[in-house]
Design a protein around this motif. Structure first.
Motif, PDB file in Angstrom:
ATOM      1  N   PRO A  67      55.583   1.344 -15.463  1.00 14.68           N
ATOM      2  CA  PRO A  67      54.686   2.458 -16.465  1.00 14.68           C
ATOM      3  C   PRO A  67      54.562   1.791 -17.956  1.00 14.68           C
ATOM      4  O   PRO A  67      55.668   1.384 -18.460  1.00 14.68           O
ATOM      5  CB  PRO A  67      55.235   3.691 -16.388  1.00 14.68           C
ATOM      6  CG  PRO A  67      55.950   3.818 -15.221  1.00 14.68           C
ATOM      7  CD  PRO A  67      56.369   2.427 -14.937  1.00 14.68           C
ATOM      8  N   CYS A  69      52.195   1.464 -21.851  1.00 16.23           N
ATOM      9  CA  CYS A  69      51.131   1.772 -22.760  1.00 16.23           C
ATOM     10  C   CYS A  69      50.823   0.941 -23.866  1.00 16.23           C
ATOM     11  O   CYS A  69      51.695   0.095 -24.006  1.00 16.23           O
ATOM     12  CB  CYS A  69      51.249   3.134 -23.421  1.00 16.23           C
ATOM     13  SG  CYS A  69      52.412   3.501 -24.541  1.00 16.23           S
ATOM     14  N   ILE A  95      44.774   0.820 -19.418  1.00 19.68           N
ATOM     15  CA  ILE A  95      46.179   0.991 -19.914  1.00 19.68           C
ATOM     16  C   ILE A  95      45.959   2.233 -21.083  1.00 19.68           C
ATOM     17  O   ILE A  95      44.870   2.310 -21.843  1.00 19.68           O
ATOM     18  CB  ILE A  95      46.776  -0.219 -20.528  1.00 19.68           C
ATOM     19  CG1 ILE A  95      48.030   0.284 -21.233  1.00 19.68           C
ATOM     20  CG2 ILE A  95      45.782  -0.842 -21.684  1.00 19.68           C
ATOM     21  CD1 ILE A  95      48.889  -0.990 -21.641  1.00 19.68           C
ATOM     22  N   PRO A  96      46.847   3.025 -21.151  1.00 22.93           N
ATOM     23  CA  PRO A  96      46.587   4.262 -21.857  1.00 22.93           C
ATOM     24  C   PRO A  96      46.833   3.686 -23.334  1.00 22.93           C
ATOM     25  O   PRO A  96      47.847   2.904 -23.452  1.00 22.93           O
ATOM     26  CB  PRO A  96      47.725   5.411 -21.593  1.00 22.93           C
ATOM     27  CG  PRO A  96      47.983   4.850 -20.165  1.00 22.93           C
ATOM     28  CD  PRO A  96      47.670   3.480 -19.947  1.00 22.93           C
ATOM     29  N   ASP A 141      50.129   6.857 -17.560  1.00 20.24           N
ATOM     30  CA  ASP A 141      49.965   5.595 -16.717  1.00 20.24           C
ATOM     31  C   ASP A 141      50.906   5.720 -15.575  1.00 20.24           C
ATOM     32  O   ASP A 141      50.465   5.319 -14.450  1.00 20.24           O
ATOM     33  CB  ASP A 141      50.465   4.425 -17.652  1.00 20.24           C
ATOM     34  CG  ASP A 141      50.305   3.092 -16.934  1.00 20.24           C
ATOM     35  OD1 ASP A 141      48.953   2.658 -16.854  1.00 20.24           O
ATOM     36  OD2 ASP A 141      51.130   2.592 -16.618  1.00 20.24           O
ATOM     37  N   ARG A 144      48.615   7.488 -13.146  1.00 23.89           N
ATOM     38  CA  ARG A 144      47.521   6.630 -12.593  1.00 23.89           C
ATOM     39  C   ARG A 144      48.213   5.788 -11.386  1.00 23.89           C
ATOM     40  O   ARG A 144      47.452   5.436 -10.337  1.00 23.89           O
ATOM     41  CB  ARG A 144      47.068   5.771 -13.814  1.00 23.89           C
ATOM     42  CG  ARG A 144      45.722   4.709 -13.310  1.00 23.89           C
ATOM     43  CD  ARG A 144      45.673   3.887 -14.514  1.00 23.89           C
ATOM     44  NE  ARG A 144      46.407   2.963 -14.841  1.00 23.89           N
ATOM     45  CZ  ARG A 144      46.933   2.056 -14.478  1.00 23.89           C
ATOM     46  NH1 ARG A 144      46.421   1.626 -13.219  1.00 23.89           N
ATOM     47  NH2 ARG A 144      47.868   1.205 -14.914  1.00 23.89           N
ATOM     48  N   ARG A 145      49.416   5.111 -11.759  1.00 24.66           N
ATOM     49  CA  ARG A 145      49.837   4.475 -10.792  1.00 24.66           C
ATOM     50  C   ARG A 145      50.178   5.072  -9.534  1.00 24.66           C
ATOM     51  O   ARG A 145      50.105   4.396  -8.370  1.00 24.66           O
ATOM     52  CB  ARG A 145      51.150   3.600 -11.325  1.00 24.66           C
ATOM     53  CG  ARG A 145      50.835   2.565 -12.418  1.00 24.66           C
ATOM     54  CD  ARG A 145      52.172   2.237 -13.330  1.00 24.66           C
ATOM     55  NE  ARG A 145      51.779   1.278 -14.314  1.00 24.66           N
ATOM     56  CZ  ARG A 145      51.914   0.148 -14.269  1.00 24.66           C
ATOM     57  NH1 ARG A 145      52.564  -0.470 -13.220  1.00 24.66           N
ATOM     58  NH2 ARG A 145      51.799  -0.784 -15.177  1.00 24.66           N
TER      59      ARG A 145
END
Length: 232
Positions: A67, A69, A95-96, A141, A144-145
């Motif tokens: 994870p 950012c 990507i955040p 993130d 999302r993953r």
């Protein structure tokens, strides 16, 4: 210094290794002092920090398996940080992003948030505020993953279905009853029941609602038929 966030990671700043879930914070800022300060801050709380002087350097870096950012300065030499953020959002490398700037204003903040930034921090910012923003970005993130992993698992399972089972799944998920599916595929109702049972078992669906959710995730739900459509 803010108290340590329990990410459960080492703070040596080393590169990603297989099976290492240590969150990574990428920093893009053309000021070396800012890069150094942020790198030290993130490593002090157990995060991996990788810093860059330009967006080009960041893009040349490999993707993080853990994870992550991006902490991005808005005012960079030769490129607008928000424009770069927008490009990332529409690319295959989402990507955040946490934006930061020493020259912020309300229109710029609104523009950054509309482009999908997790937060927008004016310089100088409190360490606690930066860590809070990065923590939220990493959670985003990670979520999302997890969704992508679930989609990949569903796709792999879906590939184990026979061609007929896939047809039945699409029609059942569209709301057709067994009799209607049988008429649509020109097979017997008992055969539909057998295929439907196999589909539920293979996909691991506990209910019809589960199967519908899976079909929507996989985008295999047949949308051109309705439950009350007459089968000829």
């Amino acid at each position: 210094m803010a108290s340590t966030i329990p990410y459960g990671a080492s703070n040596d700043g080393s590169g990603d290794t297989p099976g290492d879930d240590t969150p990574t914070v990428f920093v893009v800022d053309d000021d070396p002092e800012v890069r150094g300060a942020l790198s030290s801050l993130f490593r002090s709380v157990g995060l991996r920090a990788v810093v860059f002087a330009s967006p080009g350097e960041f893009l040349a870096h490999g993707r993080s398996p853990s994870p992550c950012c991006l902490v991005l300065d808005v005012r960079l030499q030769g490129i607008d940080g928000i424009d770069f953020q927008t490009q990332l959002a529409s690319s295959d490398r989402p990507i955040p992003v946490v934006l930061m700037t020493g020259h912020g204003d309300i229109p710029m903040t609104v523009r950054g948030m509309k482009a999908g930034a997790v937060d927008f921090l004016p310089k100088p910012f409190r360490e606690e505020d930066m860590l809070a923003a990065v923590g939220e970005a990493i959670r985003t993130d990670r979520g999302r993953r997890q969704q992508e992993d679930e989609s990949d698992r569903l796709r792999a399972t879906y590939e184990t279905l026979t061609a007929r089972e896939r047809e039945v799944m699409g029609l059942v998920a569209a709301g057709l009853m067994n009799k209607q599916v049988a008429g649509k595929l020109n097979i017997s109702e008992i055969t539909v029941k057998i295929h439907r049972g196999n589909v539920m078992k293979k996909m691991g669906a506990q209910s019809l609602a589960d199967l519908v959710r899976m079909a929507e995730t996989l985008q295999v739900r047949v949308a051109s038929v309705g439950r009350y459509q007459t089968c000829v």
